[in-house]
Design an enzyme around this catalytic site. Structure first.
Site, PDB file in Angstrom:
ATOM      1  N   PHE A  46       0.811  -1.222   0.000  1.00 35.26           N
ATOM      2  CA  PHE A  46       0.000   0.000   0.000  1.00 35.26           C
ATOM      3  C   PHE A  46       0.843   1.271   0.000  1.00 35.26           C
ATOM      4  CE2 PHE A  46      -0.062  -1.762   4.355  1.00 35.26           C
ATOM      5  CZ  PHE A  46       0.615  -0.759   5.058  1.00 35.26           C
ATOM      6  N   GLY A  49       1.356   3.559  -3.300  1.00 30.87           N
ATOM      7  CA  GLY A  49       0.401   4.551  -3.763  1.00 30.87           C
ATOM      8  C   GLY A  49      -0.164   5.437  -2.675  1.00 30.87           C
ATOM      9  N   HIS A  50       0.242   5.238  -1.417  1.00 29.14           N
ATOM     10  CA  HIS A  50      -0.351   5.997  -0.292  1.00 29.14           C
ATOM     11  C   HIS A  50       0.753   6.477   0.641  1.00 29.14           C
ATOM     12  CE1 HIS A  50      -2.951   6.851   3.209  1.00 29.14           C
ATOM     13  NE2 HIS A  50      -3.901   6.957   2.312  1.00 29.14           N
ATOM     14  N   PHE A  51       1.385   7.437   0.463  1.00 31.67           N
ATOM     15  CA  PHE A  51       1.444   8.283  -0.716  1.00 31.67           C
ATOM     16  C   PHE A  51       2.870   8.223  -1.237  1.00 31.67           C
ATOM     17  CE2 PHE A  51      -1.860  10.093   2.006  1.00 31.67           C
ATOM     18  CZ  PHE A  51      -2.934  10.172   1.129  1.00 31.67           C
ATOM     19  N   VAL A  56       2.366   6.867   4.284  1.00 32.09           N
ATOM     20  CA  VAL A  56       1.512   6.855   5.473  1.00 32.09           C
ATOM     21  C   VAL A  56       0.600   5.636   5.371  1.00 32.09           C
ATOM     22  CG1 VAL A  56      -0.291   8.094   6.748  1.00 32.09           C
ATOM     23  CG2 VAL A  56       1.518   9.383   5.616  1.00 32.09           C
TER      24      VAL A  56
END
Length: 143
Positions: A46, A49-51, A56
């Site tokens: 994750f 893409g976050h971020f 985070v």
């Protein structure tokens, strides 16, 4: 204290990589509570893409980790073994801090109400003693 490693956790709850979000259970009492941990690694999918500019951990995944911790408590009760605990709702949720790569996320879920297959868990996630998420998680045990 009842502790569980990741293989023992997988004997209780159905989650598997990449969606198993707890690494170990430090202590639990079936039907009452569980205390677990997630070592947050920069290599988590994750974070791509976050971020990209500031990694985070998504708040909804922290909630899921808390729910999985509570699932260990509720699915370790003999009559619930082999079943699945489904989300029924989230109440009183507050995001109070962020979780970053390298953090050790402590997950505590206490079962505060049960009636038949439905119940509520009081959940708190912390990093280094600082509260990052609190919520009440409603669940339903099913096949």
């Amino acid at each position: 204290m009842n502790s569980l490693n990741v293989e023992q956790i997988q004997e209780i709850i159905p989650h598997r990589h990449p969606f198993l979000l707890i690494d170990k259970i430090e202590d639990y009492v079936p039907g009452e509570y569980a205390i677990g941990y997630k070592g947050v690694s920069y290599h988590e999918d994750f974070f791509r893409g976050h971020f990209p500019q500031k990694a985070v951990m998504p708040g909804v995944l922290i909630l899921e980790a808390l729910a999985q911790t509570g699932a260990v408590a509720i699915l370790s009760v003999p009559e619930n073994q082999g079943k699945i605990a489904f989300f029924g709702g989230v109440q009183k949720c507050r995001f109070k801090g962020m979780v970053f790569p390298g953090d050790q996320l402590k997950l505590e879920t206490k079962i505060i109400k049960r009636k038949g297959p439905v119940g509520v868990g009081e959940a708190v996630a912390t990093v280094n003693g600082k509260v990052v998420v609190t919520a009440e998680l409603t669940f339903m045990v099913g096949e």
